[in-house]
Write an enzyme that holds these catalytic residues in place. Structure first.
Site, PDB file in Angstrom:
ATOM      1  CB  ILE A   1      -0.008   9.206   4.628  1.00 46.68           C
ATOM      2  CG1 ILE A   1      -0.807  10.494   4.399  1.00 46.68           C
ATOM      3  CG2 ILE A   1       0.357   9.051   6.104  1.00 46.68           C
ATOM      4  CD1 ILE A   1      -2.129  10.540   5.150  1.00 46.68           C
TER       5      ILE A   1
ATOM      6  CD  GLU B   1      -2.323   4.883   1.818  1.00 51.05           C
ATOM      7  OE1 GLU B   1      -1.417   4.028   1.707  1.00 51.05           O
ATOM      8  OE2 GLU B   1      -3.542   4.616   1.763  1.00 51.05           O
TER       9      GLU B   1
END
Length: 374
Positions: free
Chosen positions: A234, A276
């Protein structure tokens, strides 16, 4: 007089022979049932248990039809079987029921087996019939600690095989043993799955990936089909945590994981690698196919509408891809697994360097390439 006595003795002898035959038959059945139970207790997975029950019960009782209907109200069983690559959707004789009411309507009065002539309106939902319907059936509830686990359903083409007044001792005993074994193995599978699933996102964790990637590489090598790896990250996730709070960050992680999973096939593997970062393994996918799937995922995430505390949170992904091309000969699976992830990770780094919200390919790796690199 002597003739009458002789006749009566013959009748008594015939009755005695019949009793002895039944005793002998029951003794053999008991021995076979005990052997069945011992093998059942040694099974290690739900898929193994299902296969064993559907196959061996048919032989044990000399039946025409056997089905196993299991209660799966929360999709725990289907998820477990899918994770083990068991084709439960097409397994003849296996049915997964969503509602406990199916069992309550049939068994709640006595919690005992039901038997008699087959009527589709009463028993049709307990059989996956791809062949002629049975003439007589017996349905045995699988109950443990007062809760329904499912039912074992036996069918015969003979109308006199299962009649209302026949004894059900053997089948009741078998149902009790099956219930205990089924409860134990479902508990074990739940514990195993919990230890291999990331609780925040609901996808597999890194430990699962490390176990599964070697299995996928072995399968790829045997089938000669390529295996691709996606490394997904991300973009600017720290900004999300700093600007919206860590609860918002958790919400984003769960939302992104769910959106990625929707773009993958049921036999693909998605894991949270850490923070992430996510890793996906795409079976039977070459470099071109992997790029197409990665781009589809990237677009889906960039179009995702995520809100937290009535604030919009825009999200994008950077993705790196790498593909393993199987070759003839023995391979060092652990070494290739590490190289595949490392190559996809390097491609991800390149995607970050080139502006983020993009897909970069690390190309293909094979045994010869790894040997040369080493």
């Amino acid at each position: 007089m002597e003739e009458d006595i002789t006749t009566e003795l013959c009748v008594l002898q015939s009755h005695l022979d019949g009793i002895l035959d039944r005793v002998y038959h029951n003794s053999l059945t008991l021995k076979r049932l005990q052997a069945f139970e011992m093998r059942l207790l040694g099974l290690n997975s739900l898929a193994e248990m299902i296969e064993f029950i559907l196959g061996e019960t048919k032989d044990l009782f000399d039946l025409d039809i056997v089905s196993l209907c299991l209660l799966d109200s929360k999709d725990d069983i289907s998820t477990c079987l899918a994770n083990d690559n068991y084709q439960f959707q097409t397994r003849a004789g296996l049915l997964l029921a969503k509602e406990e009411a199916l069992f309550k309507q049939r068994f709640d009065f006595a919690h005992r087996p039901l038997l008699g002539i087959y009527h589709a309106e009463n028993y049709g939902k307990f059989f996956d019939l791809q062949s002629p319907s049975p003439s007589s059936v017996i349905l045995a509830p699988l109950i443990r600690r007062g809760k329904y686990l499912g039912s074992l359903n036996l069918g015969s083409y003979r109308p006199d095989r299962f009649i209302c007044n026949m004894a059900t001792d053997f089948i009741e005993h078998l149902a009790s043993v099956l219930s205990v074994c089924l409860e134990n193995i479902l508990t074990f599978e739940t514990m195993r799955r919990t230890s291999l699933v990331d609780p925040l996102t609901g996808v597999n964790n890194r430990r699962f990936l490390e176990q599964r990637i070697e299995e996928e590489l072995d399968r790829s090598q045997r089938s000669r089909d390529p295996l691709s790896c996606l490394f997904l990250d991300i973009d600017f996730f720290k900004r999300i945590n700093d600007g919206h709070g860590h609860q918002a960050g958790d919400h984003v992680l769960a939302s992104v994981a769910g959106a990625i999973k929707k773009q993958l096939r049921s036999n693909d593997v998605l894991s949270r690698y850490g923070g992430e970062e996510f890793v996906a393994l795409l079976s039977q996918s070459d470099q071109v196919r992997a790029g197409e799937i990665a781009e589809r995922i990237r677009m889906a995430i960039s179009a995702l509408s995520i809100q937290f505390n009535q604030r919009d949170i825009p999200v994008t992904l950077s993705i790196g891809t790498a593909t393993f091309l199987p070759m003839a000969g023995k391979i060092q699976v652990a070494e290739i697994a590490g190289q595949l992830i490392q190559t996809a990770d390097a491609a991800l780094y390149q995607a970050k360097h080139n502006g983020r919200n993009r897909v970069e390919s690390g190309g293909s790796i094979d045994v010869a390439w790894i040997d040369k690199d080493c």
